[in-house]
Design an enzyme around this catalytic site. Structure first.
Site, PDB file in Angstrom:
ATOM      1  N   MET A  33       0.817  -1.212   0.000  1.00  0.00           N
ATOM      2  CA  MET A  33       0.000   0.000   0.000  1.00  0.00           C
ATOM      3  C   MET A  33       0.854   1.268   0.000  1.00  0.00           C
ATOM      4  O   MET A  33       2.067   1.226   0.192  1.00  0.00           O
ATOM      5  CB  MET A  33      -0.917  -0.003   1.222  1.00  0.00           C
ATOM      6  CG  MET A  33      -1.894  -1.171   1.268  1.00  0.00           C
ATOM      7  SD  MET A  33      -2.901  -1.195   2.753  1.00  0.00           S
ATOM      8  CE  MET A  33      -3.878   0.305   2.553  1.00  0.00           C
ATOM      9  N   HIS A  34       0.168   2.386  -0.191  1.00  0.00           N
ATOM     10  CA  HIS A  34       0.692   3.738   0.040  1.00  0.00           C
ATOM     11  C   HIS A  34       1.686   4.243  -1.005  1.00  0.00           C
ATOM     12  O   HIS A  34       2.054   5.412  -0.982  1.00  0.00           O
ATOM     13  CB  HIS A  34       1.365   3.847   1.421  1.00  0.00           C
ATOM     14  CG  HIS A  34       0.603   3.260   2.551  1.00  0.00           C
ATOM     15  ND1 HIS A  34      -0.705   3.607   2.809  1.00  0.00           N
ATOM     16  CD2 HIS A  34       0.959   2.350   3.497  1.00  0.00           C
ATOM     17  CE1 HIS A  34      -1.111   2.927   3.884  1.00  0.00           C
ATOM     18  NE2 HIS A  34      -0.126   2.155   4.306  1.00  0.00           N
TER      19      HIS A  34
ATOM     20  N   ASP B  30      -2.533  -5.073   0.457  1.00  0.00           N
ATOM     21  CA  ASP B  30      -1.982  -6.352   0.913  1.00  0.00           C
ATOM     22  C   ASP B  30      -2.586  -6.860   2.213  1.00  0.00           C
ATOM     23  O   ASP B  30      -2.885  -8.057   2.341  1.00  0.00           O
ATOM     24  CB  ASP B  30      -0.458  -6.274   1.014  1.00  0.00           C
ATOM     25  CG  ASP B  30       0.049  -5.088   1.836  1.00  0.00           C
ATOM     26  OD1 ASP B  30      -0.761  -4.311   2.384  1.00  0.00           O
ATOM     27  OD2 ASP B  30       1.285  -4.930   1.910  1.00  0.00           O
TER      28      ASP B  30
END
Length: 479
Positions: A78-79, A234
């Site tokens: 992520m991110h 995830d």
């Protein structure tokens, strides 16, 4: 019918092929590398992801007939800020989740009350919005060319379907999503000099995001009309893979980072606790997470330091012992929950002449468990109760470590039978839902091999050592 799940991890991309009974028919992993050009930086070239996906699906095609595939699901770290121009050309390497260069930008954004009020979370330096703000401040010529901001797995989706699409669980980690309303916030985008047109459209994780390009279907031996599901970030994908979908379900993940994850049927943010409150991958569901930045990463650090493989360090530790006087604070690259501190760093305390590799290993395992205990306390402060958790991740192969964590958190840990019940399976399960309009029964709890119960005799010793650990953190913080 069969279904493909693709999980874009930090260190590897994994693809699996499952049938309607969720039996794994084929799987393949491709290693990835991370670039760290400066202290606190962590980047990847998205071309690696594309090449890895081609290799992984090519390997599936060598292992099994893909003509029965009806859907593909995506999961990913992520991110990450994947920046594209108007022709979908990548403008710079993707800034990853564990990159902390944007701590200044994150602090400024977090000081604006609307970010916590709308997103439900602290603006962490690891989140996407402050990374893009850093690009604006330090690479303005690149910022000016941004036509789309994609999360890592959604760049793979672009290659698969030719469209810019994200889903709720991953979008919730950007600091641009109204997590309660499950939609982009125009106000938060405007606060970072962006607009909705630069964001992908949103779908739920169990919905169809698009159809696989005919050219790729022909290349890989897939039929026309293969659905690409929304998928998940995830951790949400791992939850789907582990059957953590309803209120009260939880997992603890011992991966590179550590995650204590609890599903919820309601939106209940508490940003000040540094608990992450995100959308789950299923409609009208949310989840909370406590995140520590170094779990198996701390063990790998000790492995490099000692020159012994992590598997050797953790073998032959024997039965669970009371914690030693030696303490390890696993803040090797800062910490998220509950401290939200990008600058703090790890420490070994109370070393002496008798400290050997085994004792140091136990201290590292215990230190990570105490960091999880801090996450557990933060989750409790929001009203979330965890009575048991599924144990996931590479670190869960160490029964000694699981005993330490179960005793420290005072909850039983469920250990799945042999098999992969992580993010790739979760992505494939979401695809089954999208293709067949199926419900959450698809995401059932995996078969459990054993349950690790807290050691009642040693609980007091671990609780006392956790208090020493907290005191050590307070001292370190004051330096």
């Amino acid at each position: 019918m069969s279904y493909i799940g693709i999980d874009l991890g930090t260190s590897s991309l994994k693809a699996i092929l499952i049938d309607d009974d969720q039996i794994v028919l084929a799987e393949h992993s491709v290693a990835l590398t991370v670039s760290r050009p400066h202290d606190g930086w962590s980047e990847q070239d998205p071309r690696q992801w594309s090449e890895a996906m081609q290799k992984a699906i090519g390997s599936l095609a060598e292992q099994a007939d893909l003509s029965a595939v009806r859907g593909i699901g995506l999961s990913g770290h992520m991110h990450g800020a994947t920046l594209l121009d108007a022709s979908d050309t990548v403008l710079r390497p993707c800034i990853l989740w564990n990159d902390t260069r944007s701590s200044h930008e994150a602090s400024l954004m977090d000081a604006d009350p609307q970010f916590r009020n709308i997103s439900g979370n602290i603006v962490f330096a690891g989140f996407t919005a402050p990374k893009v703000a850093w690009v604006k401040n330090h690479e303005p010529e690149i910022f000016a060319k941004i036509a789309k901001v994609l999360l890592p797995k959604d760049y793979l989706r672009l290659l698969l379907i030719g469209d810019h699409v994200a889903e709720m669980s991953d979008a919730a980690g950007t600091s641009w999503l109204d997590v309660a309303r499950r939609d982009w916030s125009d106000d938060l985008l405007a606060a970072t000099s962006l607009e909705r047109s630069q964001m992908p459209r949103l779908v739920e994780g169990s919905e169809t995001s698009g159809i696989l390009r005919d050219q790729l279907a022909q290349q890989w031996g897939l039929p026309k009309g293969v659905i690409v599901a929304g998928g998940a970030g995830d951790n949400a994908a791992s939850a789907i893979g582990a059957g953590v979908v309803a209120k009260g379900d939880a997992f603890v993940s011992l991966g590179t980072s550590g995650v204590l994850f609890a599903a919820s049927d309601a939106y209940q943010p508490d940003a000040a606790s540094a608990v992450h409150t995100f959308c789950h991958a299923l409609p009208d569901t949310w989840h909370q997470m406590g995140v520590i930045l170094a779990a198996t990463d701390a063990l790998q650090w000790l492995s490099r330091l000692t020159g012994q493989p992590a598997s050797e360090l953790t073998q032959d530790l024997g039965t669970l012992q009371a914690p030693s006087r030696t303490l390890f604070l696993p803040y090797l690259g800062g910490e998220r929950t509950p401290h939200n501190d990008t600058n703090i760093r790890g420490q070994f305390l109370h070393l002496d002449h008798s400290t050997d590799a085994k004792q140091a290993t136990r201290a590292v395992l215990e230190g990570v468990a105490f960091a999880f205990a801090d996450c557990h306390a933060a989750l409790k402060s929001t009203g979330t109760t965890i009575e048991r958790a599924v144990a996931l991740g590479g670190g869960a192969k160490s029964e000694y470590w699981l005993n330490v964590i179960a005793t420290t958190l005072d909850i039983p840990l469920l250990v799945p039978k042999a098999g992969d019940f992580g993010a790739a399976l979760g992505a494939a399960r979401l695809t089954i839902m999208a293709v067949n309009n199926a419900g959450i029964d698809v995401a059932s709890l995996p078969p459990i091999a054993k349950t690790i119960h807290p050691d009642a005799v040693l609980q007091s010793a671990f609780a006392q050592t956790h208090e020493r650990y907290r005191t050590a953190y307070d001292v370190l913080k004051s330096l």
